[in-house]
Design an enzyme around this catalytic site. Structure first.
Site, short mmCIF file in Angstrom:
data_model
loop_
_atom_site.label_atom_id
_atom_site.label_comp_id
_atom_site.label_asym_id
_atom_site.label_seq_id
_atom_site.Cartn_x
_atom_site.Cartn_y
_atom_site.Cartn_z
N GLU A 338 0.97 -1.26 -0.04
CA GLU A 338 0.07 0.03 -0.16
C GLU A 338 0.89 1.12 0.03
O GLU A 338 0.53 2.17 0.87
CB GLU A 338 -0.76 -0.04 1.15
C1 TNX Z 1 -4.77 -3.90 4.23
S1 TNX Z 1 -2.91 -6.43 4.07
C2 TNX Z 1 -3.62 -4.03 4.84
C3 TNX Z 1 -3.33 -3.69 6.27
C4 TNX Z 1 -4.85 -3.22 6.94
C5 TNX Z 1 -5.61 -4.37 6.52
C6 TNX Z 1 -7.15 -4.38 7.08
C7 TNX Z 1 -2.18 -5.42 3.83
C8 TNX Z 1 -0.69 -5.91 3.35
N1 TNX Z 1 -2.26 -4.07 4.19
O1 TNX Z 1 -2.55 -2.45 6.59
O2 TNX Z 1 -4.44 -3.50 8.34
O3 TNX Z 1 -5.78 -4.10 4.97
O4 TNX Z 1 -7.72 -5.40 6.68
#
Ligand code: TNX
Length: 528
Positions: A338
């Site tokens: 992300e």
């Molecule tokens: C996505 S899964 C994220 C996390 C969040 C999560 C909540 C991932 C690699 N990144 O930062 O906590 O969704 O479901």
């Protein structure tokens, strides 16, 4: 819940007046919903065997070779007998007339982590190629024993005799990676909470605990060269609570507790995004040279280390170095998810540079599936999480851990009424968590690249370990069965029945599990 030392093994023993030798009476292609025992994950091969089973009594002896790891497992077994019966069962290294015998057989045909358990009598045997296999055999024994032996004060409750059912099991795991992830950054969970979570993993034969140790809301691991990471960055959490962190001594305690349960700790420090806690602690990590405020919300994607500064890579080298020195496992997880502030070229260059640092500290790099866009070393591992991740990139990944968010994210709500949890990937009832096949999830990827399954639990909505248990249980058991049991044994009707039979044991252990309406939970009073 009982701690490791108490539960390494629940054992088998044998009173002198045990019943007749059993004979195998059936070899079902798959266990029937009506089998008199209910194991999760289901073993690869189970034969029901005639006979009354083994009663733990004054003549029961545990025998085990002198290998210290095996002796420890045997001592745990004996202790459990004592807790279930009040009888001090001795551990000996030589053969005895009446015993449960643990032994190592390096030439056995089942795999590295497999075991063979025979309890028809008059003596019981548990064989494995490795101590890990013996440990998993003991977890099976534990699930075969009556649920009430899990109560702490059971010896004062005048229980029925402690009897191990007659079975013959040959078992080994489908995948080498059977994991869960706990996010200790959004909300912090202390050492005792993590140990409790480890107990649940061990009961289901899981062997990896991935700890998400740093995110925007908190930095949770002491780094001696960078003390402000925990002093400042560890001082809060989602919602503004006091946060917390593990000292290096506490982390060592977690690592060793996990090791006693044959679980490898996989440490993650997420970067370059998800780094507000670090950026708030050290101004030089910011391109502006100025630290942001600490963050206690749940947004993602706004923070990033300054990828153009040498200071950033000195920082990464320091933290990877200290964490690598603290973890006996082969892995360092660099996150990488992300990132919304970099171009694709900046992002892949960063991942490749971090990969070199991780390699220099002797570890294999793991990252969330965004890292598949970079040039990865043959040893590196991609953790698949986005249901819509680019398939062609994933197919090129050297190794894959499967954590599809719409199947195994333990932080997703069960249904629209679930109070805790998020719903961005899916609502995940127990059947959806169970009914998928790791071998066909990514048809483009070679089967040899799939290491196994990991179930992540992000902690934006879980403030206590009770909340964690509510979201994890029973879906953690579904993930464990997907990772351990052969696909030929995959069967929802069987699973839901076996899962329902765990309710009395989980209740005795104090597990705050969700009584999913689609599971036939067995009433405690009517279990055994
Ligand atoms: C996505 S899964 C994220 C996390 C969040 C999560 C909540 C991932 C690699 N990144 O930062 O906590 O969704 O479901």
């Amino acid at each position: 819940m009982r701690r490791v030392r108490d539960v390494l093994v629940l054992g088998v023993g044998l009173a002198a007046a045990c019943g007749p030798h059993g004979k195998p009476v059936s070899t079902p292609a798959r266990p029937e919903a009506t089998v008199p025992f209910a194991l999760v994950p289901v073993p690869a091969g189970v034969q029901t065997v005639a006979g009354t089973g083994l009663e733990i009594g004054p003549n029961t002896v545990v025998t085990a070779p002198s290998d210290p790891a095996v002796q420890r497992i045997a001592a745990g077994l004996a202790l459990l007998f004592k807790q279930g019966t009040g009888i001090a069962v001795p551990v000996r290294s030589g053969p005895t007339a009446v015993s449960i015998a643990l032994s190592l057989d390096p030439g056995a045909t089942y795999g590295e982590e497999g075991y063979e358990l025979a309890t028809a009598g008059p003596n019981a045997t548990l064989k494995a190629r490795t101590p890990a296999g013996l440990f998993y055999g003991v977890q099976t024994i534990r699930q075969l024993l009556p649920y009430w032996s899990e109560y702490r004060a059971v010896v004062f409750l005048q229980p029925k005799p402690l009897t191990l059912r007659a079975v013959h099991i040959t078992d080994s795991p489908r995948y080498p990676w059977r994991g869960a992830m706990l996010d200790v950054a959004r909300h912090f969970f202390g050492v005792e909470d993590v140990k409790r979570f480890i107990d649940l993993l061990a009961l289901h034969k899981m062997n990896r605990l991935h700890l998400h140790l740093a995110d925007d809301q908190g930095w949770r691991i002491e780094i001696k060269k960078r003390p402000d990471l925990t002093l400042k960055g560890g001082s809060t959490q989602v919602g503004g609570g006091p946060g917390g962190f593990y000292t290096q001594a506490q982390f060592a305690d977690i690592v060793s507790y996990a090791g006693e349960h044959f679980i490898t700790i996989v440490p993650e420090v997420d970067m370059p995004g998800h780094t507000n806690a670090a950026l708030a602690s050290y101004p030089e990590l910011n391109c502006s040279g100025q630290s942001p405020q600490l963050f206690t919300g749940i947004d993602v994607g706004f923070s990033a280390l300054c990828i153009d500064k040498d200071a950033t890579y000195r920082f990464i080298d320091d933290i990877v170095g200290e964490i690598a020195a603290m973890t006996p496992g082969d892995y360092f997880h660099m996150g990488g998810d992300e990132v919304k502030t970099l171009t694709p070229a900046q992002y892949t260059a960063f991942v490749e540079r971090v990969q070199t640092i991780v390699q220099a500290h002797g570890k294999r790099m793991i990252g969330w599936d965004e890292i598949a866009a970079a040039n990865l070393l043959p040893s590196s591992i991609v953790q698949h999480w986005r249901p819509d991740a680019a398939r062609a990139e994933l197919a090129r990944a050297p190794h894959l851990i499967l954590s599809p968010a719409n199947r195994v994210y333990l932080d997703m709500k069960y249904d629209a009424q679930t109070m805790l949890g998020l719903n961005w990937a899916a609502l995940i009832p127990v059947q959806a968590a169970y009914d998928w096949n790791p071998a066909t999830l990514l048809p483009e990827a070679p089967a040899s690249a799939i290491l196994g399954v990991e179930a992540p639990l992000w902690s934006e909505t879980t403030a206590t370990i009770r909340d964690v248990e509510f979201l994890a249980m029973p879906r953690l058991a579904a993930a464990a069965e997907l990772a351990w049991s052969p696909s030929a044994q995959h069967d929802w009707a069987s699973f839901r029945s076996r899962l329902g039979a765990q309710a009395p044991r989980w209740t005795a252990l104090g597990v705050n599990f969700y009584r999913a309406p689609e599971i036939p939970w067995r009433a405690v009073g009517n279990a055994e």
